[in-house]
Design an enzyme around this catalytic site. Structure first.
Site, PDB file in Angstrom:
ATOM      1  N   SER A 143       0.842  -1.195   0.000  1.00  0.00           N
ATOM      2  CA  SER A 143       0.000   0.000   0.000  1.00  0.00           C
ATOM      3  C   SER A 143       0.875   1.241   0.000  1.00  0.00           C
ATOM      4  CB  SER A 143      -0.889   0.036   1.241  1.00  0.00           C
ATOM      5  OG  SER A 143      -1.628  -1.155   1.334  1.00  0.00           O
TER       6      SER A 143
ATOM      7  N   CYS B 262       7.828   4.488   9.913  1.00  0.00           N
ATOM      8  CA  CYS B 262       7.152   3.218   9.612  1.00  0.00           C
ATOM      9  C   CYS B 262       8.172   2.272   8.978  1.00  0.00           C
ATOM     10  CB  CYS B 262       5.975   3.462   8.669  1.00  0.00           C
ATOM     11  SG  CYS B 262       6.480   4.234   7.117  1.00  0.00           S
TER      12      CYS B 262
ATOM     13  N   GLY C 110      -1.866   5.872   3.481  1.00  0.00           N
ATOM     14  CA  GLY C 110      -2.326   6.064   4.867  1.00  0.00           C
ATOM     15  C   GLY C 110      -3.407   5.079   5.291  1.00  0.00           C
TER      16      GLY C 110
ATOM     17  N   ASP D 272      -8.229   0.887   9.791  1.00  0.00           N
ATOM     18  CA  ASP D 272      -7.711   0.494   8.470  1.00  0.00           C
ATOM     19  C   ASP D 272      -8.867   0.548   7.481  1.00  0.00           C
ATOM     20  OD1 ASP D 272      -6.525  -0.652   6.242  1.00  0.00           O
ATOM     21  OD2 ASP D 272      -5.553  -2.257   7.361  1.00  0.00           O
TER      22      ASP D 272
ATOM     23  N   ARG E 135      -8.640   0.237   4.111  1.00  0.00           N
ATOM     24  CA  ARG E 135      -8.278  -0.255   2.781  1.00  0.00           C
ATOM     25  C   ARG E 135      -9.270  -1.268   2.231  1.00  0.00           C
ATOM     26  NH1 ARG E 135      -2.133  -1.725   3.950  1.00  0.00           N
ATOM     27  NH2 ARG E 135      -3.039  -2.069   6.012  1.00  0.00           N
TER      28      ARG E 135
ATOM     29  N   LYS F 165      -4.391  -9.004   4.678  1.00  0.00           N
ATOM     30  CA  LYS F 165      -4.046  -9.146   3.258  1.00  0.00           C
ATOM     31  C   LYS F 165      -4.225 -10.595   2.804  1.00  0.00           C
ATOM     32  CE  LYS F 165      -0.672  -5.413   2.800  1.00  0.00           C
ATOM     33  NZ  LYS F 165       0.751  -5.106   2.620  1.00  0.00           N
TER      34      LYS F 165
HETATM   35  N1  LIG Z   1      -3.294   6.176   8.866  1.00  0.00           N
HETATM   36  C1  LIG Z   1      -1.999   5.819   8.973  1.00  0.00           C
HETATM   37  N2  LIG Z   1      -1.451   5.126   7.963  1.00  0.00           N
HETATM   38  C2  LIG Z   1      -0.169   4.766   8.101  1.00  0.00           C
HETATM   39  C3  LIG Z   1       0.614   5.089   9.233  1.00  0.00           C
HETATM   40  N3  LIG Z   1       1.858   4.581   9.053  1.00  0.00           N
HETATM   41  C4  LIG Z   1       1.852   3.971   7.849  1.00  0.00           C
HETATM   42  N4  LIG Z   1       0.633   4.079   7.278  1.00  0.00           N
HETATM   43  C5  LIG Z   1       0.131   3.501   6.030  1.00  0.00           C
HETATM   44  O1  LIG Z   1      -0.026   2.122   6.269  1.00  0.00           O
HETATM   45  C6  LIG Z   1       0.066   1.411   5.035  1.00  0.00           C
HETATM   46  C7  LIG Z   1       1.068   0.273   5.207  1.00  0.00           C
HETATM   47  O2  LIG Z   1       0.867  -0.548   4.157  1.00  0.00           O
HETATM   48  P1  LIG Z   1       1.714  -1.861   3.836  1.00  0.00           P
HETATM   49  O3  LIG Z   1       3.163  -1.521   3.668  1.00  0.00           O
HETATM   50  O4  LIG Z   1       1.017  -2.516   2.698  1.00  0.00           O
HETATM   51  O5  LIG Z   1       1.732  -2.687   5.173  1.00  0.00           O
HETATM   52  P2  LIG Z   1       0.724  -3.467   6.080  1.00  0.00           P
HETATM   53  O6  LIG Z   1      -0.675  -3.479   5.621  1.00  0.00           O
HETATM   54  O7  LIG Z   1       0.981  -2.938   7.437  1.00  0.00           O
HETATM   55  O8  LIG Z   1       1.198  -4.981   5.999  1.00  0.00           O
HETATM   56  P3  LIG Z   1       2.572  -5.663   5.647  1.00  0.00           P
HETATM   57  O9  LIG Z   1       2.315  -6.395   4.373  1.00  0.00           O
HETATM   58  O10 LIG Z   1       2.876  -6.563   6.768  1.00  0.00           O
HETATM   59  O11 LIG Z   1       3.587  -4.580   5.499  1.00  0.00           O
HETATM   60  C8  LIG Z   1       0.466   2.437   3.989  1.00  0.00           C
HETATM   61  O12 LIG Z   1      -0.698   2.832   3.276  1.00  0.00           O
HETATM   62  C9  LIG Z   1       1.001   3.601   4.832  1.00  0.00           C
HETATM   63  O13 LIG Z   1       0.841   4.870   4.197  1.00  0.00           O
HETATM   64  C10 LIG Z   1      -0.016   5.808  10.280  1.00  0.00           C
HETATM   65  O14 LIG Z   1       0.550   6.083  11.343  1.00  0.00           O
HETATM   66  N5  LIG Z   1      -1.325   6.153  10.092  1.00  0.00           N
HETATM   67 ZN   LIG Z   2       4.838   3.846   5.764  1.00  0.00          ZN
END
Ligand SMILES: Nc1nc2c(ncn2[C@@H]2O[C@H](COP(=O)(O)OP(=O)(O)OP(=O)(O)O)[C@@H](O)[C@H]2O)c(=O)[nH]1
Ligand SMILES: [Zn+2]
Length: 202
Positions: free
Chosen positions: A52, A65, A93, A126, A128, A154
């Site tokens: 994402s 992150c 996000g 979340d 998404r 996922k």
């Molecule tokens: N709302 C919000 N979104 C965040 C924050 N930190 C990261 N993100 C978002 O979280 C999402 C992380 O997506 P992925 O890298 O697909 O990770 P994941 O769904 O946590 O799962 P993995 O496959 O394990 O990495 C991205 O869209 C980031 O922009 C936060 O503090 N707040």
């Molecule tokens: Zn991030």
């Protein structure tokens, strides 16, 4: 389905030359990308990642992150394997968008955790949706995956879409002093599987 395939080009990277396939979601106007490496065989389980968008982590080197580290590790793993894919989904996000993520970071700077910040802004933790993955995977010829993720949602989303998840491969990279509590919250409140990480107060 509102996902429309647009075009394919080469994408040379430090790890090798990927093919880049562009898609448009005509319902939302979002532009998604699928990267593939090598010749994909739809009968075989394919190593891949659903990623994402995180502008701050993927493009601006943020240590808040783990996104940028996961993106690089996934592309490197696929290139080393010689075959695989990465879907880059424009759901910044966790689906709230970039400016709302900055609002959420502002609240986190004041003490909220990543889930509390979303809730304080009136969003779910979340937001998404994954309905774009099936048409994208169909187009690039993937039916079975070995999915690099720590996120059980996922895996469920892929199974719900009719994609067989043959294996989940942990992708635990990039922990640092700025993202440690974020990763811990993902583990305790969002259900991420982070067994390879050890957190300081454990
Ligand atoms: N709302 C919000 N979104 C965040 C924050 N930190 C990261 N993100 C978002 O979280 C999402 C992380 O997506 P992925 O890298 O697909 O990770 P994941 O769904 O946590 O799962 P993995 O496959 O394990 O990495 C991205 O869209 C980031 O922009 C936060 O503090 N707040
Ligand atoms: Zn991030």
């Amino acid at each position: 389905m509102s996902i429309k395939y647009i075009a394919t080009s080469k994408l040379p990277t430090p790890w090798g030359v990927f093919a880049m396939h562009g898609f448009e979601d005509t319902a939302t106007g979002k532009e998604h990308v699928a990267l593939t490496f090598g010749q994909l065989d739809p009968t075989q389980p394919m190593l891949g990642r659903i990623h994402s968008e995180c502008l701050t982590g993927d493009a601006l080197f943020s240590l808040r992150c783990d996104c940028g580290f996961q993106l690089q590790a996934a592309m490197q793993n696929v290139a080393e394997k010689g075959q695989g894919f990465l879907l880059y989904l424009r759901q910044e996000g966790r689906g709230i968008g970039l400016l709302n993520k900055i609002r959420a970071y502002e609240l986190q700077d004041a003490g909220a955790n990543t889930v509390e910040a979303n809730l304080q802004l009136g969003f779910e933790a979340d937001m998404r949706k994954y309905d774009m993955i099936l048409p994208m995977l169909e187009k690039i010829g993937v039916t079975k995956v070995r999915l690099m993720t720590n996120n059980p949602r996922k895996v469920t989303a892929m199974q719900d879409a009719g994609i067989e998840v043959v294996e989940r491969i942990p992708l635990q990279v990039g922990k640092n002093r700025y993202n440690e509590s974020y990763l811990k919250t993902k583990s305790t409140e969002l259900g991420h599987m982070m067994s390879e990480y050890h957190f300081h107060d454990e």
